[in-house]
Design an enzyme around this catalytic site. Sequence first.
Site, mmCIF file in Angstrom:
data_model
loop_
_atom_site.group_PDB
_atom_site.id
_atom_site.type_symbol
_atom_site.label_atom_id
_atom_site.label_comp_id
_atom_site.label_asym_id
_atom_site.label_seq_id
_atom_site.Cartn_x
_atom_site.Cartn_y
_atom_site.Cartn_z
ATOM 1 N N GLY A 12 0.806 -1.220 0.000
ATOM 2 C CA GLY A 12 0.000 0.000 0.000
ATOM 3 C C GLY A 12 0.831 1.258 0.000
ATOM 4 C CB ILE A 17 -0.093 4.305 7.498
ATOM 5 C CG1 ILE A 17 -1.087 5.031 8.404
ATOM 6 C CG2 ILE A 17 0.866 3.464 8.350
ATOM 7 C CD1 ILE A 17 -2.003 4.096 9.186
ATOM 8 C CB VAL A 86 0.619 -0.424 5.403
ATOM 9 C CG1 VAL A 86 -0.101 0.831 5.884
ATOM 10 C CG2 VAL A 86 1.962 -0.569 6.111
ATOM 11 C CB SER A 88 -6.535 -2.172 4.948
ATOM 12 O OG SER A 88 -7.799 -2.684 5.325
ATOM 13 C CE LYS A 164 -7.571 -2.368 9.465
ATOM 14 N NZ LYS A 164 -6.512 -2.382 8.439
#
Length: 344
Positions: A12, A17, A86, A88, A164
């Site tokens: 990602g 992030i 990372v 998602s 999550k």
Amino acid sequence: MADKGELVLVTGGTGFIGLYCILQCLAAGYHVRTTIRSLKRRKDVKEMLKEGEVTNIDRLTFVEADLSKDDGWKEAVEGCTYVLHVASPFPPAPPKHEDDLIIPAREGTLRVLSLARDAGVKRVVITSSFGAIGYGHTKKIDVFNEQIWSDPNGPNLSAYLKSKTIAERAAWDFMEKEGGAMELSTVLPVGVFGPVLGPDFSISIQIVQRLLNGSFPGAPDLNFGVVDVRDVADLHLRAMTDPKAKGERFLAVSPPTMTILEMAQVLRERMGKAARKTPTRTLPTFVLRLMAIFDKTVALILPELGDRKVMSNEKATGVLGWQPRSKVDSLIATAESLIKYDLV
């Protein structure tokens, strides 16, 4: 920084992030490979990293890979010592069906873990979320920490929060049954703020953006955990290398939590004229309930109105020596960067 000679995969790479994880891995002397859904975005990633003052971008390579497909992932993990997973899925609006979010999150996580194990990766760090701790509970919880799990079958869980929780549960189940010698740690951030490097940033940043541009007629009575993206990336690196992080979850938060009205007050006090449009009063709950009839996004926040959660970062600070910066510094850095890139 000296060349560590080790390769880290950061999945990602266009995400908020993910970008900071790349930045800090490069700064620490690692070689970095990152996945992006389209190689056409390589230039965007490099430009944002340059805004973050990367000096050794020649140590960064790219692989095209999507969480919903097998293509590219075997190549992505090959030769890596560590993986920071990372990536998602996070849609701008609620999906038509929750499985549209849950399945890619779970299957994508399991695909990365399986291939990382087969490639001999030493440790994987997964970016989970406070969403996997703080929701679906029917009994009051005094302090939220890493021992607590959200109940995906509990009340008022959005598809994202379910995704999550289910994805992280699946990761730990995989490690117990099929992980082999590979190690796993997870990092669970709350609302992620901090300096943006361009137009790709976390959904949390939109709160500051909307406070500054006057989109909030009043401040919804919402309470948030706050953490700076630079500290989230730092915690990922600590979880990646510290022996004590093996098999552990770490909540990334700079307590105590803040209301949106408190955020607005910080911006007005520190940003002067740039914050003149920020609200000065709380938005009545009945107004939000009316708005929710027409706006599904607003409907999602109704169960959170007036809820005050207490969160602890004692595990991350005590076990890994993590020291997050202040919430005020993070919010001001967010606002200043949004203004710098003309995003308000």
